[in-house]
Design an enzyme around this catalytic site. Structure first.
Site, PDB file in Angstrom:
ATOM      1  N   CYS B  52       0.843  -1.202   0.000  1.00 59.91           N
ATOM      2  CA  CYS B  52       0.000   0.000   0.000  1.00 59.91           C
ATOM      3  C   CYS B  52       0.876   1.250   0.000  1.00 59.91           C
ATOM      4  O   CYS B  52       1.677   1.459   0.905  1.00 59.91           O
ATOM      5  CB  CYS B  52      -0.914   0.006   1.222  1.00 59.91           C
ATOM      6  SG  CYS B  52      -1.745   1.587   1.454  1.00 59.91           S
ATOM      7  N   CYS B  55       0.514   3.556   3.271  1.00 55.88           N
ATOM      8  CA  CYS B  55       0.865   3.120   4.628  1.00 55.88           C
ATOM      9  C   CYS B  55       2.132   3.832   5.127  1.00 55.88           C
ATOM     10  O   CYS B  55       3.000   4.208   4.338  1.00 55.88           O
ATOM     11  CB  CYS B  55       1.070   1.598   4.667  1.00 55.88           C
ATOM     12  SG  CYS B  55      -0.458   0.687   4.989  1.00 55.88           S
ATOM     13  N   HIS B  95      -4.120   4.226   9.740  1.00 54.67           N
ATOM     14  CA  HIS B  95      -4.399   2.896   9.201  1.00 54.67           C
ATOM     15  C   HIS B  95      -4.610   1.952  10.363  1.00 54.67           C
ATOM     16  O   HIS B  95      -3.881   2.019  11.332  1.00 54.67           O
ATOM     17  CB  HIS B  95      -3.173   2.439   8.392  1.00 54.67           C
ATOM     18  CG  HIS B  95      -3.502   1.493   7.290  1.00 54.67           C
ATOM     19  ND1 HIS B  95      -2.553   0.865   6.541  1.00 54.67           N
ATOM     20  CD2 HIS B  95      -4.690   1.089   6.798  1.00 54.67           C
ATOM     21  CE1 HIS B  95      -3.128   0.109   5.632  1.00 54.67           C
ATOM     22  NE2 HIS B  95      -4.421   0.236   5.763  1.00 54.67           N
ATOM     23  N   ASN B 135     -13.787   9.389  -1.253  1.00 49.14           N
ATOM     24  CA  ASN B 135     -14.386   8.214  -1.881  1.00 49.14           C
ATOM     25  C   ASN B 135     -14.081   7.040  -0.977  1.00 49.14           C
ATOM     26  O   ASN B 135     -12.931   6.617  -0.888  1.00 49.14           O
ATOM     27  CB  ASN B 135     -13.777   7.955  -3.264  1.00 49.14           C
ATOM     28  CG  ASN B 135     -14.144   9.023  -4.264  1.00 49.14           C
ATOM     29  OD1 ASN B 135     -15.267   9.508  -4.275  1.00 49.14           O
ATOM     30  ND2 ASN B 135     -13.196   9.401  -5.110  1.00 49.14           N
ATOM     31  N   SER B 143      -9.154   4.334  -5.418  1.00 45.25           N
ATOM     32  CA  SER B 143      -8.106   3.618  -6.138  1.00 45.25           C
ATOM     33  C   SER B 143      -7.155   2.948  -5.157  1.00 45.25           C
ATOM     34  O   SER B 143      -6.219   2.277  -5.555  1.00 45.25           O
ATOM     35  CB  SER B 143      -7.355   4.559  -7.080  1.00 45.25           C
ATOM     36  OG  SER B 143      -6.702   5.570  -6.354  1.00 45.25           O
ATOM     37  N   HIS B 146      -6.722   1.982   1.457  1.00 44.63           N
ATOM     38  CA  HIS B 146      -6.310   2.708   2.657  1.00 44.63           C
ATOM     39  C   HIS B 146      -7.237   3.917   2.838  1.00 44.63           C
ATOM     40  O   HIS B 146      -7.343   4.740   1.938  1.00 44.63           O
ATOM     41  CB  HIS B 146      -4.855   3.167   2.491  1.00 44.63           C
ATOM     42  CG  HIS B 146      -4.249   3.673   3.748  1.00 44.63           C
ATOM     43  ND1 HIS B 146      -3.095   3.152   4.271  1.00 44.63           N
ATOM     44  CD2 HIS B 146      -4.647   4.641   4.599  1.00 44.63           C
ATOM     45  CE1 HIS B 146      -2.804   3.794   5.384  1.00 44.63           C
ATOM     46  NE2 HIS B 146      -3.732   4.692   5.610  1.00 44.63           N
ATOM     47  N   HIS B 148      -8.717   7.293   3.078  1.00 39.83           N
ATOM     48  CA  HIS B 148      -8.135   8.617   2.835  1.00 39.83           C
ATOM     49  C   HIS B 148      -9.146   9.543   2.190  1.00 39.83           C
ATOM     50  O   HIS B 148      -9.982   9.114   1.414  1.00 39.83           O
ATOM     51  CB  HIS B 148      -6.901   8.519   1.927  1.00 39.83           C
ATOM     52  CG  HIS B 148      -7.209   8.033   0.538  1.00 39.83           C
ATOM     53  ND1 HIS B 148      -7.490   6.716   0.240  1.00 39.83           N
ATOM     54  CD2 HIS B 148      -7.295   8.687  -0.641  1.00 39.83           C
ATOM     55  CE1 HIS B 148      -7.718   6.565  -1.046  1.00 39.83           C
ATOM     56  NE2 HIS B 148      -7.618   7.755  -1.624  1.00 39.83           N
ATOM     57  N   GLN B 150      -9.608  13.467   0.142  1.00 45.08           N
ATOM     58  CA  GLN B 150      -8.856  14.227  -0.843  1.00 45.08           C
ATOM     59  C   GLN B 150      -9.316  15.674  -0.815  1.00 45.08           C
ATOM     60  O   GLN B 150     -10.446  15.965  -0.428  1.00 45.08           O
ATOM     61  CB  GLN B 150      -9.075  13.665  -2.245  1.00 45.08           C
ATOM     62  CG  GLN B 150      -8.673  12.211  -2.411  1.00 45.08           C
ATOM     63  CD  GLN B 150      -8.628  11.795  -3.887  1.00 45.08           C
ATOM     64  OE1 GLN B 150      -8.081  12.505  -4.729  1.00 45.08           O
ATOM     65  NE2 GLN B 150      -9.208  10.653  -4.190  1.00 45.08           N
TER      66      GLN B 150
HETATM   67  O1  LIG Z   1      -8.280   9.861  -6.746  1.00 44.10           O
HETATM   68  P1  LIG Z   1      -8.402   8.397  -6.951  1.00 44.10           P
HETATM   69  O2  LIG Z   1      -8.858   7.665  -5.708  1.00 44.10           O
HETATM   70  O3  LIG Z   1      -7.179   7.800  -7.559  1.00 44.10           O
HETATM   71  O4  LIG Z   1      -9.592   8.215  -8.029  1.00 44.10           O
HETATM   72  C1  LIG Z   1     -10.964   8.238  -7.718  1.00 44.10           C
HETATM   73  O5  LIG Z   1     -11.425   9.538  -7.348  1.00 44.10           O
HETATM   74  C2  LIG Z   1     -11.343  10.557  -8.344  1.00 44.10           C
HETATM   75  C3  LIG Z   1     -11.966  11.809  -7.802  1.00 44.10           C
HETATM   76  O6  LIG Z   1     -13.317  11.637  -7.468  1.00 44.10           O
HETATM   77  C4  LIG Z   1     -12.024  10.115  -9.640  1.00 44.10           C
HETATM   78  O7  LIG Z   1     -11.788  11.077 -10.648  1.00 44.10           O
HETATM   79  C5  LIG Z   1     -11.519   8.749 -10.094  1.00 44.10           C
HETATM   80  O8  LIG Z   1     -12.247   8.326 -11.231  1.00 44.10           O
HETATM   81  C6  LIG Z   1     -11.696   7.755  -8.957  1.00 44.10           C
HETATM   82  O9  LIG Z   1     -11.227   6.481  -9.332  1.00 44.10           O
END
Ligand SMILES: O=P(O)(O)O[C@H]1O[C@H](CO)[C@@H](O)[C@H](O)[C@H]1O
Ligand SMILES: O=P(O)(O)O[C@H]1O[C@H](CO)[C@@H](O)[C@H](O)[C@H]1O
Lengths: 353, 353
Positions: B52, B55, B95, B135, B143, B146, B148, B150
């Site tokens: 990861c 981590c 984590h 997300n 993606s 872990h 997190h 943004q």
């Molecule tokens: O930022 P990550 O986790 O790599 O990516 C995720 O969130 C982003 C922001 O919502 C999106 O644009 C991506 O399609 C999604 O997979």
């Protein structure tokens, strides 16, 4: 800072159809992926599946039994989202073929069925909009792998086509010298005629056109959100609905549907998932507005293909967090997507197997 | 036809924040599902995963090595969608804990980190909007498993918050007797203060409130699109951004975040996926508009939780075909969703295991 490079630097693009923006961040295609992967969808489906409630002869959820159909088959949705005007699931191509595997003659039969239902629904009291669409593939929420389209009809023009009609009307009233020879009613410029004209005849860069035939153009629009999104529209003359297509235009429609969907399947050698929808004139075709200048009058027939796959048969684009909260974001540029689709063959990867 | 029953008959609801509609079709929850199923997401993550890149101590994609962090840790996104203003991935709870497993003290630390970054980014030249979001779960495109959040910062107010600000401003200028005592600047009614007031004090039906504490209310809005969507907002006074929260409001914020996310995880006994986002005043806090009546002035702080699961830990709602082409459609009613969430315990299902 380096000079602006659209294949590297993030930028926003305007979508004149929906009045929204999309954020393009091409360098993002390189980030590592530890997220969800999709099971690649097979284009080869079993000829007959006894558990499938859409196969010929099987019982549906309602208990009704499907006939032993051998051609496109339409029937009422057993779980219609809109009750008083039951929406038919239509048209179901003969199992187990998906559109890229059908002959253009079979696709023409589907087009005729769309027209028949669009007109029949449209003549029912209380119906204002007939939404024809298809969810292909489980990645795109298809609740049954048997290839099938759907038609939902509503007493109001739904939010998205309503917004598009407003944009088309607003554009028609902008006072300027239009480039395209094709025109909306009263000689007014049509946003979509104009846009198709520029993409076909006056591209200012490597271009976004994927397939072109005598009547239709398929392109990855400047403002595309989904990685390999396609806008499909007639570009020779202003056409407001599928009812207005003449015989050569219908043949060309079937031809381009076949060519687009084959390229799609060939891109990652899988049955390429997408949501497809037809936007056209609300129905019944009459002037609802006293001024006679109703939004309906500005409709230009077009189809949207919105496929989620991004990098491979198993890695899709998620329109989540930022996209749901702020605005859509895409990775590869529309020009890069168009280029990749142009490089695909029009012979289906399973042909002959 | 029977008299109208909102738990059975399809109907449309208006969303005054985005000016859009949602189609509600409650009877659809009963349809068979042969489509994609999700792998239920586990709330128990490995304590440390050497593969990861988030981590402690591990190398990220950029080659940079994470410190041996033990508290919330923020760092620049190695694949920022917005380059010139690199967006930090923030804040990463220790984590392997997800929010419902954190103490309210730890959640308060995350809130402080949001405020710090919102203000720091907002004071950078050229930044207009700081979008904080998360997300959670691979179903929602994370993606990396872990936990997190943004933060992406942009030189323009993105489409969705921009539209909301326009609606808030329009509402403030409607001339009528407002019910709520809390007001936007200049004593004008605030759409969100008003809406929260009605839901908390004057519900006309079984209600949509899920959790209420001294300063915040979490509810499934009348116009919810996602099955268990939640709108979270302060309802005691008009608050335009997280910068304006006082100490008790921050504590209550942490309290309600913990209670919402525990109920979410308990609903289907899994780590409940969602996209979450904070909408608030664009930044820097100044009047950009000469009239002083900028859209910014009407912001009311709120959070959206948009979770996809519908029927179980493995069957989600897909917003596809009709939703992408026409307008969003939902199955169970917001009132039914609120009821189910009210019935969930606030003790996490894994507690003590
Ligand atoms: O930022 P990550 O986790 O790599 O990516 C995720 O969130 C982003 C922001 O919502 C999106 O644009 C991506 O399609 C999604 O997979
Ligand atoms: O009609 P289906 O295939 O059962 O269901 C699918 O398409 C519908 C229309 O786009 C969506 O509302 C559903 O979420 C999706 O799963």
């Amino acid at each position: 800072m380096d000079s602006f490079d659209p294949t590297f630097h993030p930028h926003r693009r305007f979508n004149p159809l929906t009045d929204d923006f999309v954020l393009v961040s091409p360098h993002r295609t390189k980030r590592p992926w530890l997220g969800q992967t999709e099971t690649p969808e097979a284009a080869k489906l079993p000829k007959y599946d006894e558990k499938c409630y859409l196969c010929p002869g099987n019982a549906r959820a309602s208990g009704q039994r499907n006939p032993q159909y051998t051609k496109t088959f339409s029937f009422d949705n057993d779980f219609a989202a809109l009750l008083s005007a039951p929406a038919p699931l239509a048209p179901t191509p003969v199992h187990p073929l998906i559109m890229p595997q059908l002959s253009t003659k079979d696709i023409e039969a589907i087009i005729e069925e769309w027209i028949r239902i669009y007109e029949a629904r449209g003549s029912q009291t209380g119906i204002r909009y007939v939404q024809i669409f298809e969810n292909k593939g489980s990645t795109m929420g298809g609740s049954n792998p048997h290839p099938h389209g759907q038609i939902w009809s509503q007493s109001a023009v739904p939010s998205i086509p309503a917004k598009e009609l407003k944009s088309l009307k607003r554009y028609a009233h902008i006072n300027y010298e239009s480039a395209s020879a094709t025109k909306a009613p009263e000689g007014r410029p049509c946003l979509l005629c104009e846009y198709a004209h520029v993409e076909v005849n006056q591209p200012r860069d490597e271009g976004r056109v994927v397939v072109l035939n005598d009547h239709w153009v398929a392109l990855v629009p400047w403002w595309a959100i989904w990685p390999f999104e396609i806008l499909l529209l007639p570009y020779r003359r202003h056409i407001d609905s599928i009812s207005d297509l003449d015989a050569p235009e219908k043949q060309a429609f079937a031809d381009i549907l076949s060519r687009i969907t084959r390229r799609y399947d060939n891109l990652f050698s899988c049955s390429f998932a997408y949501s497809m929808g037809i936007h056209q004139r609300p129905i019944p075709k009459k002037q609802v507005d006293a001024t006679g200048d109703d939004d309906d009058n500005y409709a230009h027939l077009h189809l949207h293909f919105e496929p989620p796959l991004l990098r491979s048969a198993s890695v899709r684009k998620f329109l989540v967090g930022f996209e749901l909260m702020a605005e859509p974001q895409r990775d590869l540029t529309p020009e890069q997507a168009a280029m990749k689709l142009r490089q695909c063959s029009e012979v289906h990867y399973l042909e002959g197997t």
